[in-house]
Design an enzyme around this catalytic site. Structure first.
Site, PDB file in Angstrom:
ATOM      1  N   HIS A 268     -12.147   5.733   5.218  1.00 20.50           N
ATOM      2  CA  HIS A 268     -10.587   6.125   6.417  1.00 20.50           C
ATOM      3  C   HIS A 268     -10.025   4.928   6.724  1.00 20.50           C
ATOM      4  O   HIS A 268     -10.602   3.910   7.605  1.00 20.50           O
ATOM      5  CB  HIS A 268     -10.357   6.966   6.537  1.00 20.50           C
ATOM      6  N   SER A 269      -8.526   4.556   6.287  1.00 18.93           N
ATOM      7  CA  SER A 269      -7.393   3.765   6.814  1.00 18.93           C
ATOM      8  C   SER A 269      -8.483   2.494   7.007  1.00 18.93           C
ATOM      9  O   SER A 269      -8.770   1.929   5.544  1.00 18.93           O
ATOM     10  CB  SER A 269      -7.312   3.895   8.247  1.00 18.93           C
ATOM     11  N   MET A 270      -8.657   1.473   7.947  1.00 20.29           N
ATOM     12  CA  MET A 270      -9.581   0.249   7.623  1.00 20.29           C
ATOM     13  C   MET A 270     -10.999   0.071   6.964  1.00 20.29           C
ATOM     14  O   MET A 270     -11.741  -0.206   6.479  1.00 20.29           O
ATOM     15  CB  MET A 270      -9.760  -0.309   9.278  1.00 20.29           C
TER      16      MET A 270
ATOM     17  N   GLY B 230     -11.524   2.100   4.355  1.00 18.76           N
ATOM     18  CA  GLY B 230     -11.085   1.883   2.763  1.00 18.76           C
ATOM     19  C   GLY B 230     -11.289   0.592   2.761  1.00 18.76           C
ATOM     20  O   GLY B 230     -12.203   0.168   1.256  1.00 18.76           O
TER      21      GLY B 230
END
Length: 112
Positions: free
Chosen positions: A90-92, A94
């Protein structure tokens, strides 16, 4: 890079398809708590981790880069004895899982 004995993590499920879930920036593994009741824990086993600088690894030294995070995720898979696994980020997180895929494409089944 400062050695980290093992990323703090929780295991959920006992299925044959192994998955490592990596949180986003300014979060920790508890970010995945809301979805845990909806997971198929018979088909999958999830390792939900805290990266360096977050959650239970808040005080762990290191460079705190996504590259270091990817190395730590792969080291966790080694310690768990997981030769092949999927990755969720998720987010970072990723970015972390993309770097893990680039470093060990033969080990990663899927990314999301």
């Amino acid at each position: 890079m400062t050695a980290l004995p093992v990323l703090p993590h929780e295991l959920h499920g006992d299925g044959p398809h192994k998955v490592i879930a990596v949180h986003g920036w300014l979060a920790d593994r508890s970010a995945y708590a809301p979805v845990l009741p909806d997971l198929d824990l018979g088909a999958f086993q999830y390792a939900v981790v805290d990266l360096r600088g977050y959650g239970e690894a808040r005080e762990a030294g290191g460079s705190y880069t996504t590259a270091e995070g990817a190395e730590d995720v792969l080291a966790l898979a080694d310690r768990l004895g997981w030769e092949r696994f999927s990755l969720i980020g998720h987010s970072m997180g990723g970015s972390v899982i993309q770097r893990a895929l680039a470093a060990a494409p033969e080990r990663v089944r899927r990314i999301a």
